[in-house]
Design a protein around this motif. Structure first.
Motif, PDB file in Angstrom:
ATOM      1  N   LEU A 149       0.819  -1.207   0.000  1.00 42.20           N
ATOM      2  CA  LEU A 149       0.000   0.000   0.000  1.00 42.20           C
ATOM      3  C   LEU A 149       0.855   1.261   0.000  1.00 42.20           C
ATOM      4  N   SER A 150       1.928   1.279   0.766  1.00 40.30           N
ATOM      5  CA  SER A 150       2.785   2.465   0.819  1.00 40.30           C
ATOM      6  C   SER A 150       3.429   2.742  -0.539  1.00 40.30           C
ATOM      7  N   THR A 151       3.751   1.704  -1.289  1.00 38.17           N
ATOM      8  CA  THR A 151       4.321   1.864  -2.625  1.00 38.17           C
ATOM      9  C   THR A 151       3.270   2.407  -3.589  1.00 38.17           C
ATOM     10  N   ILE A 152       2.046   1.917  -3.466  1.00 36.40           N
ATOM     11  CA  ILE A 152       0.945   2.418  -4.298  1.00 36.40           C
ATOM     12  C   ILE A 152       0.693   3.891  -4.000  1.00 36.40           C
ATOM     13  N   GLN A 153       0.633   4.235  -2.737  1.00 35.14           N
ATOM     14  CA  GLN A 153       0.387   5.627  -2.361  1.00 35.14           C
ATOM     15  C   GLN A 153       1.503   6.536  -2.869  1.00 35.14           C
ATOM     16  N   ASP A 154       2.735   6.080  -2.761  1.00 39.76           N
ATOM     17  CA  ASP A 154       3.864   6.868  -3.260  1.00 39.76           C
ATOM     18  C   ASP A 154       3.773   7.072  -4.767  1.00 39.76           C
ATOM     19  N   ALA A 155       3.483   6.004  -5.502  1.00 38.47           N
ATOM     20  CA  ALA A 155       3.368   6.113  -6.960  1.00 38.47           C
ATOM     21  C   ALA A 155       2.248   7.075  -7.348  1.00 38.47           C
ATOM     22  N   CYS A 156       1.117   6.985  -6.655  1.00 35.33           N
ATOM     23  CA  CYS A 156      -0.015   7.875  -6.954  1.00 35.33           C
ATOM     24  C   CYS A 156       0.324   9.329  -6.646  1.00 35.33           C
ATOM     25  N   ASN A 157       0.969   9.565  -5.522  1.00 29.47           N
ATOM     26  CA  ASN A 157       1.370  10.937  -5.176  1.00 29.47           C
ATOM     27  C   ASN A 157       2.344  11.495  -6.203  1.00 29.47           C
ATOM     28  N   ARG A 158       3.277  10.665  -6.650  1.00 34.82           N
ATOM     29  CA  ARG A 158       4.252  11.117  -7.653  1.00 34.82           C
ATOM     30  C   ARG A 158       3.594  11.353  -9.003  1.00 34.82           C
ATOM     31  N   MET A 159       2.578  10.546  -9.340  1.00 33.41           N
ATOM     32  CA  MET A 159       1.848  10.753 -10.592  1.00 33.41           C
ATOM     33  C   MET A 159       1.174  12.120 -10.592  1.00 33.41           C
ATOM     34  N   VAL A 160       0.468  12.442  -9.536  1.00 32.05           N
ATOM     35  CA  VAL A 160      -0.216  13.744  -9.454  1.00 32.05           C
ATOM     36  C   VAL A 160       0.808  14.881  -9.405  1.00 32.05           C
ATOM     37  N   VAL A 220       5.896  -2.727 -10.458  1.00 31.00           N
ATOM     38  CA  VAL A 220       4.851  -2.286  -9.527  1.00 31.00           C
ATOM     39  C   VAL A 220       3.480  -2.310 -10.190  1.00 31.00           C
ATOM     40  N   VAL A 221       3.439  -1.919 -11.449  1.00 29.68           N
ATOM     41  CA  VAL A 221       2.176  -1.817 -12.180  1.00 29.68           C
ATOM     42  C   VAL A 221       2.041  -2.992 -13.142  1.00 29.68           C
ATOM     43  N   GLU A 222       0.916  -3.643 -13.064  1.00 29.30           N
ATOM     44  CA  GLU A 222       0.614  -4.793 -13.920  1.00 29.30           C
ATOM     45  C   GLU A 222       0.208  -4.343 -15.322  1.00 29.30           C
ATOM     46  N   ARG A 223      -0.616  -3.287 -15.360  1.00 27.16           N
ATOM     47  CA  ARG A 223      -1.194  -2.842 -16.626  1.00 27.16           C
ATOM     48  C   ARG A 223      -1.499  -1.356 -16.538  1.00 27.16           C
ATOM     49  N   VAL A 224      -1.356  -0.668 -17.667  1.00 28.22           N
ATOM     50  CA  VAL A 224      -1.667   0.762 -17.768  1.00 28.22           C
ATOM     51  C   VAL A 224      -2.626   0.948 -18.938  1.00 28.22           C
TER      52      VAL A 224
END
Length: 110
Positions: free
Chosen positions: A17-28, A96-100
């Motif tokens: 979850l922490s990795t997902i949150q980090d990736a999402c924050n960096r995306m925005v 980290v990401v399976e599909r985009v």
């Protein structure tokens, strides 16, 4: 004319979850990190995102979606093909990401 860039992620089930949150924050935050080479200023007009929470039944496995707006086709082209901050971000998602999924459109053009 504005270009809307919609990006959807399906994270790998093993992603913390922490990795997902980090990736999402960096995306925005790419809105602040992506700098136009000529103006030397951020060129993304708006950027937002969040976890998928639709109550409509769909078969899509995307868990997160982001909407990025560009003022012009040229800005989007630079972002997708050349912007070093965006290209580095994309590299950071490997493993980290399976599909985009990506959908772009011009508002009002059908």
């Amino acid at each position: 004319m504005a270009i809307i860039h919609v990006v959807m992620f399906e994270f790998k089930p093993s992603t913390e979850l922490s990795t997902i949150q980090d990736a999402c924050n960096r995306m925005v935050d790419l809105r602040n990190q992506c700098i136009h080479p000529a103006s030397k200023k951020p060129y993304i007009t708006t950027s937002s995102g969040g976890r998928q929470n639709s109550s409509e039944s769909t078969k899509a496995d995307y868990s997160h979606a982001f909407v990025v707006e560009f003022a012009s086709e040229e800005d989007r082209k630079y972002y997708v093909e050349e912007d070093p901050a965006h290209l580095e971000f994309k590299k950071s998602l490997k493993g980290v990401v399976e599909r985009v999924g990506v959908v772009d459109y011009t508002p009002g053009v059908y």
